[in-house]
Motif scaffolding. Structure first.
Motif, PDB file in Angstrom:
ATOM      1  N   ARG A 116     -97.206   8.091  24.630  1.00  0.00           N
ATOM      2  CA  ARG A 116     -96.757   8.173  26.253  1.00  0.00           C
ATOM      3  C   ARG A 116     -95.683   9.035  26.474  1.00  0.00           C
ATOM      4  NH1 ARG A 116     -94.876   4.189  28.740  1.00  0.00           N
ATOM      5  NH2 ARG A 116     -95.797   4.922  30.728  1.00  0.00           N
ATOM      6  N   GLN A 117     -94.539   9.087  25.560  1.00  0.00           N
ATOM      7  CA  GLN A 117     -93.345   9.657  25.976  1.00  0.00           C
ATOM      8  C   GLN A 117     -93.680  11.200  25.525  1.00  0.00           C
ATOM      9  OE1 GLN A 117     -90.378   7.691  23.522  1.00  0.00           O
ATOM     10  NE2 GLN A 117     -90.470   5.976  24.659  1.00  0.00           N
TER      11      GLN A 117
ATOM     12  N   VAL B 286     -99.467   7.059  32.854  1.00  0.00           N
ATOM     13  CA  VAL B 286    -100.332   6.121  32.516  1.00  0.00           C
ATOM     14  C   VAL B 286     -99.859   4.847  31.467  1.00  0.00           C
ATOM     15  CG1 VAL B 286    -102.777   5.920  30.930  1.00  0.00           C
ATOM     16  CG2 VAL B 286    -102.105   8.085  32.251  1.00  0.00           C
ATOM     17  N   LEU B 287    -100.099   3.725  32.118  1.00  0.00           N
ATOM     18  CA  LEU B 287     -99.594   2.697  31.184  1.00  0.00           C
ATOM     19  C   LEU B 287    -100.754   2.001  30.420  1.00  0.00           C
ATOM     20  CD1 LEU B 287     -97.778   1.112  34.293  1.00  0.00           C
ATOM     21  CD2 LEU B 287     -96.862   2.685  32.587  1.00  0.00           C
ATOM     22  N   VAL B 288    -100.490   1.543  29.123  1.00  0.00           N
ATOM     23  CA  VAL B 288    -101.407   1.026  28.284  1.00  0.00           C
ATOM     24  C   VAL B 288    -100.941  -0.525  27.877  1.00  0.00           C
ATOM     25  CG1 VAL B 288    -102.778   1.186  26.124  1.00  0.00           C
ATOM     26  CG2 VAL B 288    -101.677   3.319  27.118  1.00  0.00           C
TER      27      VAL B 288
ATOM     28  N   ILE C  67    -123.490  -0.219  28.728  1.00  0.00           N
ATOM     29  CA  ILE C  67    -122.896  -0.454  27.290  1.00  0.00           C
ATOM     30  C   ILE C  67    -121.672  -1.745  27.374  1.00  0.00           C
ATOM     31  CG2 ILE C  67    -121.363   0.596  25.729  1.00  0.00           C
ATOM     32  CD1 ILE C  67    -122.157   3.546  26.305  1.00  0.00           C
ATOM     33  N   PRO C  68    -121.997  -2.516  26.580  1.00  0.00           N
ATOM     34  CA  PRO C  68    -121.226  -3.544  26.377  1.00  0.00           C
ATOM     35  C   PRO C  68    -119.738  -3.257  25.722  1.00  0.00           C
ATOM     36  CG  PRO C  68    -123.257  -4.207  25.768  1.00  0.00           C
ATOM     37  CD  PRO C  68    -123.176  -2.741  25.750  1.00  0.00           C
ATOM     38  N   PHE C  69    -118.785  -3.560  26.402  1.00  0.00           N
ATOM     39  CA  PHE C  69    -117.406  -3.559  25.478  1.00  0.00           C
ATOM     40  C   PHE C  69    -116.708  -5.011  25.357  1.00  0.00           C
ATOM     41  CE2 PHE C  69    -117.981   0.435  27.343  1.00  0.00           C
ATOM     42  CZ  PHE C  69    -117.435   1.191  26.421  1.00  0.00           C
ATOM     43  N   ARG C  70    -116.500  -5.341  24.061  1.00  0.00           N
ATOM     44  CA  ARG C  70    -115.979  -6.535  23.586  1.00  0.00           C
ATOM     45  C   ARG C  70    -114.275  -6.449  23.785  1.00  0.00           C
ATOM     46  NH1 ARG C  70    -119.565  -5.406  19.392  1.00  0.00           N
ATOM     47  NH2 ARG C  70    -121.576  -6.259  19.491  1.00  0.00           N
ATOM     48  N   GLU C  71    -114.031  -5.442  23.276  1.00  0.00           N
ATOM     49  CA  GLU C  71    -112.441  -5.204  23.092  1.00  0.00           C
ATOM     50  C   GLU C  71    -112.119  -3.821  23.916  1.00  0.00           C
ATOM     51  OE1 GLU C  71    -110.125  -7.075  21.472  1.00  0.00           O
ATOM     52  OE2 GLU C  71    -111.546  -8.600  20.339  1.00  0.00           O
ATOM     53  N   TRP C  72    -111.052  -3.848  24.417  1.00  0.00           N
ATOM     54  CA  TRP C  72    -110.642  -2.432  24.758  1.00  0.00           C
ATOM     55  C   TRP C  72    -108.958  -2.596  25.441  1.00  0.00           C
ATOM     56  CZ3 TRP C  72    -113.117  -6.136  27.453  1.00  0.00           C
ATOM     57  CH2 TRP C  72    -112.576  -6.377  28.775  1.00  0.00           C
ATOM     58  N   ARG C  73    -108.366  -1.222  25.380  1.00  0.00           N
ATOM     59  CA  ARG C  73    -106.875  -1.325  25.644  1.00  0.00           C
ATOM     60  C   ARG C  73    -106.868  -0.861  27.226  1.00  0.00           C
ATOM     61  NH1 ARG C  73    -102.849  -1.525  21.685  1.00  0.00           N
ATOM     62  NH2 ARG C  73    -101.467  -1.589  23.591  1.00  0.00           N
ATOM     63  N   PRO C  74    -106.859  -1.922  28.424  1.00  0.00           N
ATOM     64  CA  PRO C  74    -106.823  -1.434  29.783  1.00  0.00           C
ATOM     65  C   PRO C  74    -105.823  -0.515  29.942  1.00  0.00           C
ATOM     66  CG  PRO C  74    -106.779  -3.907  29.416  1.00  0.00           C
ATOM     67  CD  PRO C  74    -106.495  -3.346  28.071  1.00  0.00           C
ATOM     68  N   LEU C  75    -106.143   0.601  30.936  1.00  0.00           N
ATOM     69  CA  LEU C  75    -105.119   1.452  31.207  1.00  0.00           C
ATOM     70  C   LEU C  75    -104.937   1.276  32.796  1.00  0.00           C
ATOM     71  CD1 LEU C  75    -107.150   4.868  29.907  1.00  0.00           C
ATOM     72  CD2 LEU C  75    -105.235   3.665  28.735  1.00  0.00           C
ATOM     73  N   ARG C  76    -103.411   1.532  33.032  1.00  0.00           N
ATOM     74  CA  ARG C  76    -103.175   1.393  34.423  1.00  0.00           C
ATOM     75  C   ARG C  76    -102.278   2.464  34.754  1.00  0.00           C
ATOM     76  NH1 ARG C  76    -105.927  -2.868  36.322  1.00  0.00           N
ATOM     77  NH2 ARG C  76    -105.902  -4.581  35.077  1.00  0.00           N
ATOM     78  N   VAL C  77    -102.650   3.163  36.057  1.00  0.00           N
ATOM     79  CA  VAL C  77    -101.908   4.426  36.423  1.00  0.00           C
ATOM     80  C   VAL C  77    -100.767   3.957  37.359  1.00  0.00           C
ATOM     81  CG1 VAL C  77    -101.944   6.542  37.847  1.00  0.00           C
ATOM     82  CG2 VAL C  77    -104.038   5.788  36.524  1.00  0.00           C
ATOM     83  N   ALA C  78     -99.378   4.452  37.254  1.00  0.00           N
ATOM     84  CA  ALA C  78     -98.252   4.034  37.892  1.00  0.00           C
ATOM     85  C   ALA C  78     -98.362   4.360  39.527  1.00  0.00           C
ATOM     86  CB  ALA C  78     -96.951   4.794  37.277  1.00  0.00           C
TER      87      ALA C  78
END
Length: 224
Positions: free
Chosen positions: A75-76, A83-85, A123-134
């Motif tokens: 990110r840096q 983009v926040l993870v 498509i099914p997703f069991r795991e993910w890293r949600p992204l957020r936009v500042a």
């Protein structure tokens, strides 16, 4: 290996360890895919920074090996901080699925046809890293996760941000059998990845690098 379709394919991938990335190698490519990369060394980070500054495209596909330290570095160095993870999220039935948020994005052109869209959105997703936009950021949200129709988003799934002359795309979940079933739907996965990677490549007429002293040649679509 998802985009390695052999001789004659429109993309010619070269598989290397993330820690082996260096400036001379990146001078010969247009796109870099960091597929759940894990640790990145200082040389690789500096080389990627230069690669982006001169117009290259980078796809960061998150997965189980991408830890907090690696995310902070990415990110840096390879983004503008827009983009926040978030922490990994787990879902049982109903699993999370993709919702299209930017229908005109070039990565989704295959799915404009209604009959092909469910290949992606079911498509099914069991795991993910949600992204957020500042708030107030210019980053572009292309796909989002949702658990049920009409229920609030579970974070963004694909976000794009400009960085200098280059562009970075964040994918919240790489094709990974323990996280999702993307590999079981190759028609959708390959269409998404291929169109996204072609979009990330430097535009025709703009060389990714020019030697000092060489003439600068730029093709314009019309009279400026």
């Amino acid at each position: 290996h998802y985009v390695d379709l052999g001789e004659g394919a429109p993309l010619r991938p070269r598989l290397v360890l993330p820690t082996a990335l260096e400036a001379r190698m990146l001078a010969e490519v247009e796109i870099v895919v960091l597929a759940d990369p894990g640790s990145l060394g200082a040389v690789a980070v500096d080389s990627l920074f230069v690669f982006l500054a001169r117009g290259g495209g980078v796809l960061i596909a998150l997965g189980p090996r991408t830890g907090e330290d690696e995310l902070a570095t990415l990110r840096q160095t390879l983004g503008r901080g827009e983009v926040l993870v978030e922490a990994p999220r787990h879902a049982e039935e109903p699993f999370a699925r993709l919702a299209i948020r930017d229908e005109i994005h070039p990565a989704l052109r295959f799915f404009l046809e209604p009959r092909w869209r469910p290949l992606l959105t079911e498509i099914p997703f069991r795991e993910w890293r949600p992204l957020r936009v500042a708030e107030g950021a210019a980053a572009r949200v292309v796909l989002a996760f949702q658990r049920e129709e009409g229920i609030a988003d579970e974070g963004a799934a694909l976000v794009e941000e400009r960085y200098g002359a280059g562009v970075v795309a964040w994918l919240a979940a790489a094709p990974h059998s323990t996280w999702n079933r993307m590999e079981e739907v190759p028609g959708a996965t390959l269409a998404l990845l291929y169109d996204l990677l072609f979009h990330l490549a430097p535009a025709a007429g703009f060389a990714p690098a020019t030697e000092v002293g060489e003439p600068l040649v730029i093709s314009l679509p019309g009279t400026p």
